[in-house]
Write an enzyme that holds these catalytic residues in place. Structure first.
Site, PDB file in Angstrom:
ATOM      1  N   GLU A 160      13.481  -1.769  -3.165  1.00 33.32           N
ATOM      2  CA  GLU A 160      13.268  -0.209  -2.229  1.00 33.32           C
ATOM      3  C   GLU A 160      13.146   0.901  -3.527  1.00 33.32           C
ATOM      4  O   GLU A 160      12.086   1.321  -3.122  1.00 33.32           O
ATOM      5  CB  GLU A 160      14.995  -0.173  -1.843  1.00 33.32           C
ATOM      6  CG  GLU A 160      15.557  -0.664  -1.197  1.00 33.32           C
ATOM      7  CD  GLU A 160      14.970  -0.809   0.281  1.00 33.32           C
ATOM      8  OE1 GLU A 160      13.383  -0.030   0.290  1.00 33.32           O
ATOM      9  OE2 GLU A 160      14.412  -2.099   0.968  1.00 33.32           O
TER      10      GLU A 160
ATOM     11  N   CYS B 294      -2.376  -1.829  19.604  1.00 27.67           N
ATOM     12  CA  CYS B 294      -1.110  -2.465  20.849  1.00 27.67           C
ATOM     13  C   CYS B 294      -1.616  -3.323  21.636  1.00 27.67           C
ATOM     14  O   CYS B 294      -0.543  -3.771  22.326  1.00 27.67           O
ATOM     15  CB  CYS B 294      -2.040  -0.842  21.530  1.00 27.67           C
ATOM     16  SG  CYS B 294      -1.140   0.710  20.625  1.00 27.67           S
TER      17      CYS B 294
ATOM     18  N   CYS C 293      -0.052  -6.101  19.922  1.00 27.82           N
ATOM     19  CA  CYS C 293       1.568  -5.874  20.057  1.00 27.82           C
ATOM     20  C   CYS C 293       2.845  -6.250  21.190  1.00 27.82           C
ATOM     21  O   CYS C 293       2.477  -6.278  22.025  1.00 27.82           O
ATOM     22  CB  CYS C 293       1.858  -4.361  20.875  1.00 27.82           C
ATOM     23  SG  CYS C 293       3.807  -3.731  20.547  1.00 27.82           S
TER      24      CYS C 293
ATOM     25  N   CYS D 177       6.959  -0.253  25.631  1.00 33.67           N
ATOM     26  CA  CYS D 177       6.629   0.733  24.707  1.00 33.67           C
ATOM     27  C   CYS D 177       6.337   2.222  25.595  1.00 33.67           C
ATOM     28  O   CYS D 177       5.375   2.725  26.106  1.00 33.67           O
ATOM     29  CB  CYS D 177       5.229   0.964  24.122  1.00 33.67           C
ATOM     30  SG  CYS D 177       4.792   1.820  23.609  1.00 33.67           S
TER      31      CYS D 177
HETATM   32  S1  SF4 Z   1       4.591  -0.316  19.469  1.00 32.14           S
HETATM   33 FE1  SF4 Z   1       3.412   0.989  21.205  1.00 32.14          FE
HETATM   34  S2  SF4 Z   1       1.837   2.451  19.641  1.00 32.14           S
HETATM   35 FE2  SF4 Z   1       3.364   0.693  18.889  1.00 32.14          FE
HETATM   36  S3  SF4 Z   1       1.395  -0.809  18.547  1.00 32.14           S
HETATM   37 FE3  SF4 Z   1       3.124  -1.077  19.740  1.00 32.14          FE
HETATM   38  S4  SF4 Z   1       1.546  -0.464  22.262  1.00 32.14           S
HETATM   39 FE4  SF4 Z   1       1.229   0.431  20.720  1.00 32.14          FE
END
Ligand code: SF4
Length: 339
Positions: A68, A231, A234, A240
């Site tokens: 860390e 995204c 993701c 999200c």
């Molecule tokens: S968490 Fe949301 S903002 Fe981040 S990559 Fe995933 S979809 Fe995009």
């Protein structure tokens, strides 16, 4: 966020395939779960992730704190070889406690922010010599130790002792704020440090704080990065809040929305200081020169002028005084040497 349990489920599935296997994440074997993984035909990755999820397995707090401290301000790629060399040289906290500070500072070369090396050395002495090798296991007690802030205290409690505590750094703030609030971490209304910890603690999954903390860091490092969140691939795109905001505004991804924002006016207005003109640069060069050998004040001043272009002797003396006050160097009338 409507469904926290679903968020946990999706992210743990993603993490098993995409999360990072890192040497400081290794856990001590010895329990039945650990032995079972050794005997099975699973891949190294599967074994690693099985151990990450096994809350009965522990990590040595010394290994956690070394990682860390190194990772504060330094990229994982640069930390990896240094961490492995460090553990080969000082495998136990007692080994580090017996080292000379100058030896530790020489070893630290290339990681920057040398105070971290001294803090680790002081910490090793305190735990080994004053506490008989026993680590405190509360946040408030850990905060009393040299160089330990709330982030590191919580990392030790979660990663080494399996406590139900969230670890919150810049990356974690960014990810949580986007997913839950649909905002950037610094957007209004902002959270105080205390509010951040309460917020992050509230969304921990039951009995899985340690892997969850690692997982959120991986999402921030690999997918939901500061300027270029990916995204489209993701694992929690559908849930999200930031992505939902982007959808409502007609953007295909939150990343596209971010790219559409005008750059802050301050970036164009404020002239940038070259790194080679900063105190940080000159401090680093003083330390590097002393890593080669102790020297006289006059010779060191000469090197700083000739090799690094430092022109102001008052500034040079101020830098020396500050480094000495931080315990990183020793100053006498004539000689300058590592602390
Ligand atoms: S968490 Fe949301 S903002 Fe981040 S990559 Fe995933 S979809 Fe995009």
């Amino acid at each position: 966020m409507q469904n926290i349990a679903q968020l946990h489920h999706r992210l743990f599935n993603w993490w098993h395939d995409a999360g990072r296997v890192l040497p400081w994440r290794e856990k001590e074997m010895g329990s039945t779960a650990g032995n079972a993984t050794l005997a099975s035909p699973l891949s190294l990755r599967d074994r690693a992730f099985q151990s990450y999820m096994a809350m009965e397995l522990r990590r040595d707090p010394y290994r956690v704190v070394v990682a860390e401290m190194m990772l504060q301000q330094t990229q994982v790629d640069r930390v990896l070889p240094k961490y492995l060399d460090w553990m080969a040289k000082w495998p136990q906290i007692g080994d580090l406690a017996k080292a000379e500070l100058s030896e530790v500072l020489i070893f630290w070369q290339g990681l920057g922010y040398n105070r971290r090396a001294r803090f680790l050395w002081l910490l090793a002495k305190e735990i080994s010599q004053k506490n008989n090798g026993i680590w405190p296991q509360t946040e408030e007690e850990l905060l009393e130790l040299p160089g330990i802030g709330r982030y590191t205290a919580r990392a030790i409690l979660s990663f080494a002792f399996g406590q139900h505590t969230a670890v919150v750094d810049t990356n974690v703030k960014r990810v949580l704020r986007r997913v839950i609030d649909g905002k950037e971490a610094a957007e209004q209304p902002t959270y105080s440090e205390r509010e951040w910890f309460v917020f992050a603690d509230q969304i921990l999954p039951p009995e899985q704080a340690d892997p969850w903390n690692q997982l959120v860091m991986d999402l921030g490092a690999l997918v939901c990065t500061a300027r270029g969140p990916q995204c489209e691939k993701c694992p929690v795109k559908e849930q999200c809040a930031a992505q939902q905001k982007a959808d409502q505004l007609g953007f295909s991804t939150y990343r596209e929305f971010l790219l559409s924002l005008p750059k802050a006016a301050k970036n164009s207005a404020k002239p940038k200081t070259r790194f080679e003109d900063t105190d940080r640069f000159f401090r680093g060069r003083i330390m590097d020169t002393l890593r080669q050998a102790a020297t006289t004040r006059q010779q060191l001043w000469q090197v700083m002028q000739d090799e690094y272009g430092l022109a102001d002797q008052v500034r040079f003396e101020t830098l020396l005084t500050k480094l000495a006050a931080e315990g990183l160097i020793q100053l006498s009338e004539e000689i300058v040497q590592l602390g």
